[in-house]
Write a protein that holds these residues in place. Structure first.
Motif, PDB file in Angstrom:
ATOM      1  N   PRO A   1     100.016  72.302 105.445  1.00  0.00           N
ATOM      2  CA  PRO A   1      99.757  72.473 104.012  1.00  0.00           C
ATOM      3  C   PRO A   1      98.411  71.910 103.532  1.00  0.00           C
ATOM      4  CG  PRO A   1     101.203  70.619 104.345  1.00  0.00           C
ATOM      5  CD  PRO A   1     100.957  71.228 105.716  1.00  0.00           C
ATOM      6  N   HIS A   2      97.494  71.634 104.437  1.00  0.00           N
ATOM      7  CA  HIS A   2      96.221  71.000 104.080  1.00  0.00           C
ATOM      8  C   HIS A   2      95.311  72.003 103.354  1.00  0.00           C
ATOM      9  CE1 HIS A   2      92.239  69.234 104.620  1.00  0.00           C
ATOM     10  NE2 HIS A   2      92.883  68.078 104.677  1.00  0.00           N
ATOM     11  N   ASP A   3      95.070  71.772 102.053  1.00  0.00           N
ATOM     12  CA  ASP A   3      94.287  72.695 101.225  1.00  0.00           C
ATOM     13  C   ASP A   3      92.896  72.958 101.793  1.00  0.00           C
ATOM     14  OD1 ASP A   3      96.424  72.647  99.450  1.00  0.00           O
ATOM     15  OD2 ASP A   3      95.454  71.241  98.074  1.00  0.00           O
ATOM     16  N   GLY A   4      92.233  71.919 102.256  1.00  0.00           N
ATOM     17  CA  GLY A   4      90.882  72.072 102.775  1.00  0.00           C
ATOM     18  C   GLY A   4      90.839  72.921 104.033  1.00  0.00           C
ATOM     19  N   ALA A   5      91.767  72.681 104.947  1.00  0.00           N
ATOM     20  CA  ALA A   5      91.796  73.442 106.194  1.00  0.00           C
ATOM     21  C   ALA A   5      92.168  74.900 105.940  1.00  0.00           C
ATOM     22  CB  ALA A   5      92.770  72.802 107.184  1.00  0.00           C
ATOM     23  N   ILE A   6      93.135  75.123 105.073  1.00  0.00           N
ATOM     24  CA  ILE A   6      93.524  76.498 104.730  1.00  0.00           C
ATOM     25  C   ILE A   6      92.348  77.200 104.048  1.00  0.00           C
ATOM     26  CG2 ILE A   6      95.010  77.903 103.241  1.00  0.00           C
ATOM     27  CD1 ILE A   6      97.243  75.839 103.795  1.00  0.00           C
TER      28      ILE A   6
ATOM     29  N   ALA B   1      91.672  84.676  90.554  1.00  0.00           N
ATOM     30  CA  ALA B   1      90.784  84.606  91.722  1.00  0.00           C
ATOM     31  C   ALA B   1      91.587  84.490  93.009  1.00  0.00           C
ATOM     32  CB  ALA B   1      89.825  83.422  91.584  1.00  0.00           C
ATOM     33  N   ALA B   2      92.604  83.657  92.995  1.00  0.00           N
ATOM     34  CA  ALA B   2      93.433  83.468  94.186  1.00  0.00           C
ATOM     35  C   ALA B   2      94.093  84.772  94.613  1.00  0.00           C
ATOM     36  CB  ALA B   2      94.483  82.390  93.926  1.00  0.00           C
ATOM     37  N   GLU B   3      94.566  85.543  93.646  1.00  0.00           N
ATOM     38  CA  GLU B   3      95.200  86.816  93.974  1.00  0.00           C
ATOM     39  C   GLU B   3      94.190  87.820  94.519  1.00  0.00           C
ATOM     40  OE1 GLU B   3      98.706  87.856  93.785  1.00  0.00           O
ATOM     41  OE2 GLU B   3      98.546  85.699  94.093  1.00  0.00           O
ATOM     42  N   LEU B   4      92.950  87.757  94.048  1.00  0.00           N
ATOM     43  CA  LEU B   4      91.905  88.639  94.572  1.00  0.00           C
ATOM     44  C   LEU B   4      91.504  88.265  95.998  1.00  0.00           C
ATOM     45  CD1 LEU B   4      89.310  88.939  91.638  1.00  0.00           C
ATOM     46  CD2 LEU B   4      90.868  90.716  92.471  1.00  0.00           C
ATOM     47  N   LEU B   5      91.508  86.961  96.290  1.00  0.00           N
ATOM     48  CA  LEU B   5      90.892  86.464  97.511  1.00  0.00           C
ATOM     49  C   LEU B   5      91.847  86.116  98.651  1.00  0.00           C
ATOM     50  CD1 LEU B   5      88.269  84.181  95.751  1.00  0.00           C
ATOM     51  CD2 LEU B   5      87.885  86.443  96.763  1.00  0.00           C
ATOM     52  N   ILE B   6      93.137  85.972  98.346  1.00  0.00           N
ATOM     53  CA  ILE B   6      94.096  85.545  99.371  1.00  0.00           C
ATOM     54  C   ILE B   6      95.291  86.485  99.380  1.00  0.00           C
ATOM     55  CG2 ILE B   6      95.629  83.689 100.144  1.00  0.00           C
ATOM     56  CD1 ILE B   6      93.832  81.705  98.630  1.00  0.00           C
ATOM     57  N   THR B   7      95.627  87.001 100.547  1.00  0.00           N
ATOM     58  CA  THR B   7      96.865  87.778 100.680  1.00  0.00           C
ATOM     59  C   THR B   7      97.973  86.841 101.160  1.00  0.00           C
ATOM     60  OG1 THR B   7      96.569  88.360 103.007  1.00  0.00           O
ATOM     61  CG2 THR B   7      95.543  89.833 101.349  1.00  0.00           C
ATOM     62  N   ALA B   8      99.204  87.238 100.901  1.00  0.00           N
ATOM     63  CA  ALA B   8     100.347  86.423 101.343  1.00  0.00           C
ATOM     64  C   ALA B   8     100.352  86.281 102.857  1.00  0.00           C
ATOM     65  CB  ALA B   8     101.654  87.044 100.851  1.00  0.00           C
TER      66      ALA B   8
ATOM     67  N   HIS C   1      89.152  76.550 104.321  1.00  0.00           N
ATOM     68  CA  HIS C   1      88.106  76.819 105.309  1.00  0.00           C
ATOM     69  C   HIS C   1      88.465  78.053 106.132  1.00  0.00           C
ATOM     70  CE1 HIS C   1      84.764  75.936 107.959  1.00  0.00           C
ATOM     71  NE2 HIS C   1      85.598  76.093 108.983  1.00  0.00           N
ATOM     72  N   HIS C   2      89.716  78.131 106.541  1.00  0.00           N
ATOM     73  CA  HIS C   2      90.181  79.260 107.347  1.00  0.00           C
ATOM     74  C   HIS C   2      90.075  80.580 106.572  1.00  0.00           C
ATOM     75  CE1 HIS C   2      92.632  81.096 110.552  1.00  0.00           C
ATOM     76  NE2 HIS C   2      93.179  81.790 109.576  1.00  0.00           N
ATOM     77  N   LEU C   3      90.358  80.530 105.271  1.00  0.00           N
ATOM     78  CA  LEU C   3      90.381  81.749 104.449  1.00  0.00           C
ATOM     79  C   LEU C   3      89.076  82.006 103.695  1.00  0.00           C
ATOM     80  CD1 LEU C   3      93.966  81.375 102.909  1.00  0.00           C
ATOM     81  CD2 LEU C   3      93.263  82.786 104.862  1.00  0.00           C
ATOM     82  N   ASP C   4      88.092  81.147 103.867  1.00  0.00           N
ATOM     83  CA  ASP C   4      86.819  81.258 103.146  1.00  0.00           C
ATOM     84  C   ASP C   4      86.997  81.192 101.634  1.00  0.00           C
ATOM     85  OD1 ASP C   4      85.075  81.311 105.303  1.00  0.00           O
ATOM     86  OD2 ASP C   4      85.156  83.483 105.495  1.00  0.00           O
ATOM     87  N   VAL C   5      87.806  80.244 101.193  1.00  0.00           N
ATOM     88  CA  VAL C   5      87.959  79.961  99.766  1.00  0.00           C
ATOM     89  C   VAL C   5      87.948  78.447  99.578  1.00  0.00           C
ATOM     90  CG1 VAL C   5      89.265  82.083  99.267  1.00  0.00           C
ATOM     91  CG2 VAL C   5      90.504  79.977  99.823  1.00  0.00           C
ATOM     92  N   THR C   6      87.815  78.014  98.344  1.00  0.00           N
ATOM     93  CA  THR C   6      87.823  76.582  98.056  1.00  0.00           C
ATOM     94  C   THR C   6      89.255  76.043  98.034  1.00  0.00           C
ATOM     95  OG1 THR C   6      87.952  76.954  95.672  1.00  0.00           O
ATOM     96  CG2 THR C   6      85.722  76.778  96.644  1.00  0.00           C
ATOM     97  N   PRO C   7      89.424  74.740  98.249  1.00  0.00           N
ATOM     98  CA  PRO C   7      90.765  74.144  98.141  1.00  0.00           C
ATOM     99  C   PRO C   7      91.400  74.397  96.769  1.00  0.00           C
ATOM    100  CG  PRO C   7      89.280  72.622  99.231  1.00  0.00           C
ATOM    101  CD  PRO C   7      88.440  73.768  98.737  1.00  0.00           C
ATOM    102  N   ARG C   8      90.594  74.435  95.730  1.00  0.00           N
ATOM    103  CA  ARG C   8      91.114  74.701  94.373  1.00  0.00           C
ATOM    104  C   ARG C   8      91.795  76.077  94.307  1.00  0.00           C
ATOM    105  NH1 ARG C   8      87.578  74.319  88.810  1.00  0.00           N
ATOM    106  NH2 ARG C   8      88.903  75.666  87.556  1.00  0.00           N
ATOM    107  N   ILE C   9      91.207  77.066  94.933  1.00  0.00           N
ATOM    108  CA  ILE C   9      91.793  78.408  94.942  1.00  0.00           C
ATOM    109  C   ILE C   9      93.058  78.432  95.795  1.00  0.00           C
ATOM    110  CG2 ILE C   9      91.396  80.830  95.586  1.00  0.00           C
ATOM    111  CD1 ILE C   9      89.968  79.877  92.967  1.00  0.00           C
TER     112      ILE C   9
END
Length: 127
Positions: A100-105, A81-88, A107-115
């Motif tokens: 490095p804040h998972d929640g803020a990243i 899922a991460a590879e589908l939804l997030i580019t480098a 939110h910015h990328l429209d994915v969950t912190p888990r992803i």
């Protein structure tokens, strides 16, 4: 989201919304080539759940009772899922803005912190 539906269609996977037992947000039924998404979820949760379940489909995962096997399958599905939804490039840009804040990243990328965590862990192992 449209891209994920197209990936599912190309793989012969049906996607429906409905009730799911327990606290799961989605479930992949390998025998029926079907993903059920919990009805009424917010967009980001639906997007990430669909990406995750497409990972199970991609790897041909079936429900495993062994904890180690289940954990490995869940990690693989999250990474898919991460590879589908997030580019480098998008990740680097978000991390530059938010650290490095998972929640803020997320939110910015429209994915969950888990992803976000799955993407980071996958790429740290690759490098």
């Amino acid at each position: 989201m449209q891209r994920l539906y197209e990936i599912a269609a190309a793989a012969g996977i049906f996607i429906v919304e409905g009730d799911i037992p327990g606290n799961e947000s989605a479930r992949y039924y390998h025998s029926h080539r079907c993903i059920v998404l919990r009805a009424g979820m917010p967009y980001v949760e639906s997007l990430c759940a669909l990406g995750h379940e497409l990972g199970h489909a991609h790897y041909g995962h079936v429900c495993r009772p062994e904890l180690d096997a289940r954990a490995r399958q869940e990690r693989q599905a999250d990474e898919y899922a991460a590879e589908l939804l997030i580019t480098a490039a998008d990740y680097r840009s978000a991390e530059k803005l938010w650290g490095p804040h998972d929640g803020a990243i997320g939110h910015h990328l429209d994915v969950t912190p888990r992803i976000v965590r799955a993407w980071r862990e996958f790429h740290s192992r690759r490098n």
